[in-house]
Write a protein that holds these residues in place. Sequence first.
Motif, PDB file in Angstrom:
ATOM      1  N   LEU A 141      51.836 -23.864  16.107  1.00  0.00           N
ATOM      2  CA  LEU A 141      52.714 -24.057  15.669  1.00  0.00           C
ATOM      3  C   LEU A 141      52.165 -24.390  13.703  1.00  0.00           C
ATOM      4  CD1 LEU A 141      55.250 -22.550  14.419  1.00  0.00           C
ATOM      5  CD2 LEU A 141      56.399 -24.484  15.097  1.00  0.00           C
ATOM      6  N   ILE A 142      51.714 -25.753  13.942  1.00  0.00           N
ATOM      7  CA  ILE A 142      51.248 -26.146  12.444  1.00  0.00           C
ATOM      8  C   ILE A 142      50.079 -24.876  11.570  1.00  0.00           C
ATOM      9  CG2 ILE A 142      49.878 -27.960  11.486  1.00  0.00           C
ATOM     10  CD1 ILE A 142      51.259 -30.182  13.761  1.00  0.00           C
ATOM     11  N   GLY A 143      49.444 -24.491  12.235  1.00  0.00           N
ATOM     12  CA  GLY A 143      48.627 -23.516  11.725  1.00  0.00           C
ATOM     13  C   GLY A 143      48.671 -22.301  11.511  1.00  0.00           C
ATOM     14  N   ALA A 144      50.028 -21.623  12.702  1.00  0.00           N
ATOM     15  CA  ALA A 144      50.315 -20.800  11.882  1.00  0.00           C
ATOM     16  C   ALA A 144      51.062 -20.961  10.661  1.00  0.00           C
ATOM     17  CB  ALA A 144      50.866 -20.651  13.304  1.00  0.00           C
ATOM     18  N   SER A 145      51.602 -22.313  10.719  1.00  0.00           N
ATOM     19  CA  SER A 145      52.446 -22.313   9.414  1.00  0.00           C
ATOM     20  C   SER A 145      51.653 -22.527   7.702  1.00  0.00           C
ATOM     21  CB  SER A 145      53.722 -23.507   9.937  1.00  0.00           C
ATOM     22  OG  SER A 145      54.174 -23.431  10.838  1.00  0.00           O
ATOM     23  N   ILE A 146      50.797 -23.169   8.424  1.00  0.00           N
ATOM     24  CA  ILE A 146      49.055 -23.041   7.555  1.00  0.00           C
ATOM     25  C   ILE A 146      48.965 -21.552   7.311  1.00  0.00           C
ATOM     26  CG2 ILE A 146      47.618 -23.817   6.430  1.00  0.00           C
ATOM     27  CD1 ILE A 146      47.954 -26.630   8.838  1.00  0.00           C
ATOM     28  N   GLY A 147      49.095 -20.884   7.824  1.00  0.00           N
ATOM     29  CA  GLY A 147      48.759 -19.147   7.168  1.00  0.00           C
ATOM     30  C   GLY A 147      49.880 -19.252   6.636  1.00  0.00           C
ATOM     31  N   LYS A 148      50.695 -18.784   7.570  1.00  0.00           N
ATOM     32  CA  LYS A 148      51.864 -17.919   6.557  1.00  0.00           C
ATOM     33  C   LYS A 148      52.146 -18.541   5.127  1.00  0.00           C
ATOM     34  CE  LYS A 148      55.564 -15.460   7.855  1.00  0.00           C
ATOM     35  NZ  LYS A 148      55.833 -13.925   8.380  1.00  0.00           N
ATOM     36  N   GLY A 149      51.744 -19.649   5.266  1.00  0.00           N
ATOM     37  CA  GLY A 149      52.999 -20.329   4.216  1.00  0.00           C
ATOM     38  C   GLY A 149      51.703 -20.000   2.758  1.00  0.00           C
ATOM     39  N   VAL A 150      49.731 -20.314   3.091  1.00  0.00           N
ATOM     40  CA  VAL A 150      48.625 -20.236   2.249  1.00  0.00           C
ATOM     41  C   VAL A 150      48.829 -18.611   2.363  1.00  0.00           C
ATOM     42  CG1 VAL A 150      46.378 -19.219   2.318  1.00  0.00           C
ATOM     43  CG2 VAL A 150      47.227 -21.623   2.829  1.00  0.00           C
ATOM     44  N   ALA A 151      49.175 -17.930   2.767  1.00  0.00           N
ATOM     45  CA  ALA A 151      49.928 -16.337   2.427  1.00  0.00           C
ATOM     46  C   ALA A 151      51.185 -15.722   1.571  1.00  0.00           C
ATOM     47  CB  ALA A 151      49.475 -15.135   4.261  1.00  0.00           C
ATOM     48  N   LYS A 152      52.150 -16.522   2.068  1.00  0.00           N
ATOM     49  CA  LYS A 152      53.105 -16.443   1.338  1.00  0.00           C
ATOM     50  C   LYS A 152      53.289 -16.900  -0.499  1.00  0.00           C
ATOM     51  CE  LYS A 152      57.549 -16.286   2.625  1.00  0.00           C
ATOM     52  NZ  LYS A 152      58.557 -17.161   3.312  1.00  0.00           N
ATOM     53  N   TRP A 153      52.174 -18.093  -0.616  1.00  0.00           N
ATOM     54  CA  TRP A 153      52.225 -18.526  -1.676  1.00  0.00           C
ATOM     55  C   TRP A 153      51.438 -17.734  -2.676  1.00  0.00           C
ATOM     56  CZ3 TRP A 153      47.383 -21.430  -3.801  1.00  0.00           C
ATOM     57  CH2 TRP A 153      48.221 -22.619  -4.977  1.00  0.00           C
ATOM     58  N   LEU A 154      50.520 -16.959  -1.595  1.00  0.00           N
ATOM     59  CA  LEU A 154      49.576 -16.323  -2.565  1.00  0.00           C
ATOM     60  C   LEU A 154      50.172 -14.671  -2.877  1.00  0.00           C
ATOM     61  CD1 LEU A 154      45.929 -17.312  -1.193  1.00  0.00           C
ATOM     62  CD2 LEU A 154      46.785 -17.574  -3.840  1.00  0.00           C
ATOM     63  N   LYS A 155      51.461 -14.587  -2.172  1.00  0.00           N
ATOM     64  CA  LYS A 155      52.333 -13.455  -2.211  1.00  0.00           C
ATOM     65  C   LYS A 155      51.421 -12.523  -1.727  1.00  0.00           C
ATOM     66  CE  LYS A 155      54.864 -15.091  -6.390  1.00  0.00           C
ATOM     67  NZ  LYS A 155      55.271 -14.482  -7.667  1.00  0.00           N
ATOM     68  N   LEU A 156      50.254 -12.177  -0.745  1.00  0.00           N
ATOM     69  CA  LEU A 156      50.194 -11.062   0.080  1.00  0.00           C
ATOM     70  C   LEU A 156      51.393 -10.540   0.982  1.00  0.00           C
ATOM     71  CD1 LEU A 156      47.291 -13.449   1.401  1.00  0.00           C
ATOM     72  CD2 LEU A 156      47.415 -12.501  -0.879  1.00  0.00           C
ATOM     73  N   SER A 157      50.464  -9.540   1.509  1.00  0.00           N
ATOM     74  CA  SER A 157      51.026  -8.360   1.888  1.00  0.00           C
ATOM     75  C   SER A 157      51.871  -8.706   3.802  1.00  0.00           C
ATOM     76  CB  SER A 157      50.629  -6.975   2.103  1.00  0.00           C
ATOM     77  OG  SER A 157      49.448  -7.197   3.006  1.00  0.00           O
ATOM     78  N   PRO A 158      52.671  -8.154   4.165  1.00  0.00           N
ATOM     79  CA  PRO A 158      53.239  -9.114   5.503  1.00  0.00           C
ATOM     80  C   PRO A 158      52.059  -8.688   6.630  1.00  0.00           C
ATOM     81  CG  PRO A 158      55.149  -7.158   4.516  1.00  0.00           C
ATOM     82  CD  PRO A 158      54.162  -7.075   3.410  1.00  0.00           C
ATOM     83  N   ARG A 159      51.534  -7.904   6.416  1.00  0.00           N
ATOM     84  CA  ARG A 159      50.079  -7.389   6.866  1.00  0.00           C
ATOM     85  C   ARG A 159      49.366  -8.808   6.647  1.00  0.00           C
ATOM     86  NH1 ARG A 159      45.155  -5.501   6.065  1.00  0.00           N
ATOM     87  NH2 ARG A 159      44.007  -4.765   7.952  1.00  0.00           N
ATOM     88  N   GLU A 160      48.862  -8.751   5.437  1.00  0.00           N
ATOM     89  CA  GLU A 160      47.741 -10.319   5.448  1.00  0.00           C
ATOM     90  C   GLU A 160      48.697 -11.394   5.594  1.00  0.00           C
ATOM     91  OE1 GLU A 160      46.005  -8.674   1.913  1.00  0.00           O
ATOM     92  OE2 GLU A 160      47.372  -9.014   1.525  1.00  0.00           O
ATOM     93  N   GLN A 161      49.591 -11.774   5.657  1.00  0.00           N
ATOM     94  CA  GLN A 161      50.341 -13.169   6.607  1.00  0.00           C
ATOM     95  C   GLN A 161      50.987 -12.959   7.759  1.00  0.00           C
ATOM     96  OE1 GLN A 161      54.522 -13.218   4.941  1.00  0.00           O
ATOM     97  NE2 GLN A 161      54.074 -12.410   2.434  1.00  0.00           N
ATOM     98  N   ASN A 162      50.023 -12.201   8.796  1.00  0.00           N
ATOM     99  CA  ASN A 162      50.413 -12.295   9.731  1.00  0.00           C
ATOM    100  C   ASN A 162      48.792 -12.714  10.594  1.00  0.00           C
ATOM    101  OD1 ASN A 162      53.247 -12.023  11.075  1.00  0.00           O
ATOM    102  ND2 ASN A 162      53.487 -10.476   9.994  1.00  0.00           N
TER     103      ASN A 162
END
Length: 580
Positions: A141-162
């Motif tokens: 969950l920590i790793g998943a949160s990091i990945g999602k957090g980085v993607a959201k911070w960079l305003k990536l698409s939902p597909r890229e966030q996942n």
Amino acid sequence: MIYERLEVRKILFLSVIVGVVAGLFTVAFIKTLDFSTHCFLTEIVGYTPPKPSGEGGELNYTFHMERAWLLPFVTALGGLITGILIYLFSPESAGVGTDAAIKAFHHNLPVGFKTAVMKLLTSAVTIGSGGASGREGPMALIGASIGKGVAKWLKLSPREQNILLAAGLGAGIGAMFRAPFAGGILSAEVFYKEDFEVEALIPGFVASIVAYIVAGSVIGFAPLFHTEVPFPHFSQETIIGFILLGIVSAVVAKVLVKTFFTLRNSFKKLKVHPILKPAIGGFLVGICGLITPLAIGNSYGWIQMFMSNRPIPFSVGELLLSIFIVILALSITLGSGGSGGVFGPSLVIGGITGATLSEALNALLGEPVFNTGVMTIVGMISVFTAVASAPLSTIVLVAEMTQGYNILPLALISLLLAQVIAGNEKTIFESQVKRRIDSPLHKDELKAYILETAKVKDIMTRNVITLSPEDTALRAKEIMAERFIAGIPITVNGRVVGIVTTSDILKVEPEKLKEVKLKEIMTPNPQCVLPDWTLLKVMRILTSKGFGRAPVVSDFESMKLVGIVSRSDIGKFLIKKGVA
């Protein structure tokens, strides 16, 4: 093509960033967990749990608990602290970390850096105070949160966030287990019971390997467990023994899943404040720890002893009892709202199962036919495969953790049996779905699948209202208003020669509606479709050409009208299927 290449390079670059951060969090988690264990168990209870060799554990460990009577109170205190942190700051940190990451993946739920920090703290307190929980689930969950957090911070698409969420999950597990290849596979496998998230596989490998390197530079690169596994001797007795291990592993896995969800539901119904539930669960877990030390913390050190092929400090009866006590302790810890994961405890339960069966069979046969270390490792693989429905990543995971590659031929026997007998109707990860098309994330793929498998003849309107080329525009307008339709095929002796729509009628001046013939305003030789065409093919034609409907003909030679299909018909069909 150039754009797609740039997108791939961007995801791979960000996977490196996710891997670096996940590796640093792994180090922080291990250090925090060691500190928590020292404060709660070593200082208060007077108990220092054994460690696996990869973390400095020694094989000549002697069990000693100076103030055992304090254990239930310490585990209750840990549960209380965890309950306060979760209730006030991070409700998503409760329970199974990996399942929370899977749920966030499928439903696009908000997880980020706050979740990562809180999961680290709550899990360190839960496990460090003696809760029967795993540290790999939290890192998922920590790793998943990091990945999602980085993607959201960079305003990536939902597909890229996942994709980055999945890569972060694999990175967290790969770094914690010191198994980067298994982490990469898990980033694609763990979300489904019978499928893979293929797009996440390469980013998952990149992030997992980077996280392993970053974490290993601080905590070391040695495998988590030290083993000296001989190449297996194939004989009738050993093959039967590993078949039996597969069957027993399936039973243990079913008991684990059933117990976990039963106790979790019981704690949900318990009418006390949410903060107090982990404390109550902690007290009960402490009692389990008094029965067997295998129910305290993650118990990797004990599993290391079983792998060392030295005399086991437990009788067969004590080992057998420990299987069910650890299942009970794990279910209470996480079911009551404690923080952690089921990865580690499931492997531990599998290891105890393998060791128990090995000791029992050797005693029954009167000679050491079975290598207890080998049976321990295979038990780990078999039980977790049956629990999580992740056979490929599990077998790679345990092989990397133990360097026990020699056992893979025998492991496959037990693993496949356990997987087949246990089935995958219900796994320990309730947020898993069967296939990609069952995931809300891939709803568009499900639409395409449904449209690809349905035919025009399944939904077309058969009793079609038609007009002739000699009919007037006024008659067409009156029929459209009366029947609430927007298009009418124009036929001659049943043969389609054109189509007229509301837009065609609107182009005619009102005072000329009685005079204008349909042959003057219709679209001649309209796009027609066949009854056996798929709805996906028809939808692509309609959308690409901007049509709202198409006549259905028996064949393109006779052009005999047999029906009509529209975009709204396809939309209603998708609504009926529940995917619109």
